[in-house]
Design an enzyme around this catalytic site. Structure first.
Site, mmCIF file in Angstrom:
data_model
loop_
_atom_site.group_PDB
_atom_site.id
_atom_site.type_symbol
_atom_site.label_atom_id
_atom_site.label_comp_id
_atom_site.label_asym_id
_atom_site.label_seq_id
_atom_site.Cartn_x
_atom_site.Cartn_y
_atom_site.Cartn_z
ATOM 1 N N GLU A 12 61.219 34.252 -14.281
ATOM 2 C CA GLU A 12 62.815 33.160 -14.155
ATOM 3 C C GLU A 12 63.740 34.272 -14.110
ATOM 4 O OE1 GLU A 12 61.248 29.499 -17.368
ATOM 5 O OE2 GLU A 12 62.542 31.797 -18.289
ATOM 6 N N GLY A 78 59.605 21.353 -19.338
ATOM 7 C CA GLY A 78 58.694 20.362 -19.075
ATOM 8 C C GLY A 78 59.883 18.903 -18.952
ATOM 9 N N MET A 171 62.189 25.520 -24.713
ATOM 10 C CA MET A 171 62.090 26.478 -26.154
ATOM 11 C C MET A 171 62.976 27.985 -25.928
ATOM 12 S SD MET A 171 57.707 27.094 -25.343
ATOM 13 C CE MET A 171 57.500 28.128 -27.396
ATOM 14 N N GLU A 172 64.404 27.604 -25.260
ATOM 15 C CA GLU A 172 64.871 29.075 -25.957
ATOM 16 C C GLU A 172 66.270 28.151 -25.649
ATOM 17 O OE1 GLU A 172 63.374 28.902 -22.779
ATOM 18 O OE2 GLU A 172 61.746 30.202 -23.684
ATOM 19 N N ASP A 195 56.352 21.081 -15.024
ATOM 20 C CA ASP A 195 55.549 19.751 -15.531
ATOM 21 C C ASP A 195 56.385 18.699 -16.342
ATOM 22 O OD1 ASP A 195 55.810 20.241 -19.212
ATOM 23 O OD2 ASP A 195 56.106 22.593 -17.831
HETATM 24 N N1 SAH Z 1 51.402 27.062 -21.249
HETATM 25 C C1 SAH Z 1 52.145 27.988 -20.727
HETATM 26 C C2 SAH Z 1 52.917 27.831 -21.696
HETATM 27 C C3 SAH Z 1 54.511 29.152 -21.395
HETATM 28 S S1 SAH Z 1 55.942 28.882 -22.265
HETATM 29 C C4 SAH Z 1 51.163 29.590 -21.366
HETATM 30 O O1 SAH Z 1 50.442 29.652 -22.388
HETATM 31 O O2 SAH Z 1 51.573 30.566 -20.654
HETATM 32 C C5 SAH Z 1 56.547 28.171 -21.795
HETATM 33 C C6 SAH Z 1 58.175 28.512 -20.872
HETATM 34 O O3 SAH Z 1 58.363 27.696 -20.246
HETATM 35 C C7 SAH Z 1 58.543 28.840 -22.848
HETATM 36 O O4 SAH Z 1 59.698 29.425 -21.824
HETATM 37 C C8 SAH Z 1 59.757 27.262 -22.359
HETATM 38 O O5 SAH Z 1 61.035 27.203 -22.266
HETATM 39 C C9 SAH Z 1 59.444 26.914 -20.919
HETATM 40 N N2 SAH Z 1 58.649 25.541 -21.026
HETATM 41 C C10 SAH Z 1 58.161 24.573 -19.509
HETATM 42 N N3 SAH Z 1 57.528 23.307 -20.224
HETATM 43 C C11 SAH Z 1 57.413 23.102 -21.019
HETATM 44 C C12 SAH Z 1 57.222 22.414 -22.207
HETATM 45 N N4 SAH Z 1 56.401 21.064 -21.558
HETATM 46 N N5 SAH Z 1 57.372 22.367 -23.342
HETATM 47 C C13 SAH Z 1 57.740 23.499 -23.854
HETATM 48 N N6 SAH Z 1 58.853 24.227 -22.676
HETATM 49 C C14 SAH Z 1 58.082 24.596 -21.550
#
Ligand code: SAH
Length: 227
Positions: A12, A78, A171-172, A195
């Site tokens: 990012e 997401g 998540m932030e 996603d």
């Molecule tokens: N499944 C991935 C998750 C990584 S965390 C793995 O195992 O590597 C996902 C990161 O992208 C976080 O920093 C969050 O801010 C963002 N993000 C993207 N899609 C998301 C979702 N469906 N739910 C929560 N965070 C999501």
């Protein structure tokens, strides 16, 4: 004006870091803070790590140690609304926590459960989108919901949607907007949909992470060029 720019993951921030001039690295508490110019404007850029605590630590450090006057969070999320899909971008009209009791947030400091996006940064982002011509994705000003969980099931997604009515989940964002709010600083969250927060989210995330992270970053770069 120094812009504090936060991405949770290296994907990012890499396009932004690659475009910085006068880049200087400042390692601090396990995080590299990069100062320099981006689009000709003074910035401090960092990869915070995922989740609310890492994001809040990074945001507060940018404010008190690096003099950030505005915070911008760029990255992927997401999608949980019907009118957007993968690649599209959400700008934060506001940001909420989906895993924090709203009543307690209102009763105790910071006495709010909703962190608004700054109107001037929102207008600048919309101007930047227009200046990109047709970048191949839609832009929506909407609600971002944050929690310490990767959302990858219809049940969990539906539950968050029914309680918070967001357009996307990540998540932030709320942690960063919360830090900006208590210091009275402008904030904006920019998220490209990697996603649909459903059973296919992990595969979709890994497929689209890089291209979506760059969509968000390119929009931010254009904002800084126009600022
Ligand atoms: N499944 C991935 C998750 C990584 S965390 C793995 O195992 O590597 C996902 C990161 O992208 C976080 O920093 C969050 O801010 C963002 N993000 C993207 N899609 C998301 C979702 N469906 N739910 C929560 N965070 C999501």
């Amino acid at each position: 004006m120094t812009y504090g720019i936060i991405g949770a993951m290296q994907s990012e921030i890499s396009l932004l870091k690659g475009n910085m001039e006068q880049l200087k690295a400042h390692p601090l508490a396990g995080t590299e803070y990069y100062t320099g110019l981006l689009g000709g404007k003074p910035v401090v850029l960092a990869c915070s790590g995922i989740g609310k605590v890492s994001a809040a630590i990074c945001a507060q450090t940018m404010i008190i140690r690096f003099g950030a006057d505005a915070l911008i969070n760029t990255g992927v999320a997401g999608c949980v609304c019907d009118d957007l899909t993968v690649y599209d971008v959400v700008l934060s009209q506001d940001v909420v926590y989906h895993d924090f009791d709203s009543d307690l947030l209102i009763k105790y400091f910071p006495h709010t459960d909703r962190f608004p996006g700054d109107p001037e940064l929102l207008a600048l982002a919309q101007k930047a989108y227009a200046a990109l011509g047709d970048p191949g994705y839609r832009l929506k000003v909407g609600r971002v919901a944050t929690g310490d969980q990767f959302i990858e099931s219809k049940e969990v997604k539906d539950n968050i949607v029914s309680r918070c009515r967001p357009d996307c989940v990540e998540m932030e964002g709320a942690a960063i907007a919360h830090a900006a709010y208590i210091s009275g600083l402008p904030v904006l969250v920019i998220r490209s949909m990697s996603d649909n927060a459903d059973g296919n989210a992990d595969v979709s995330f890994h497929t689209f992470e890089t291209v979506c992270a760059d969509h968000s970053a390119r929009l931010l770069l254009k904002m800084l060029e126009l600022a």
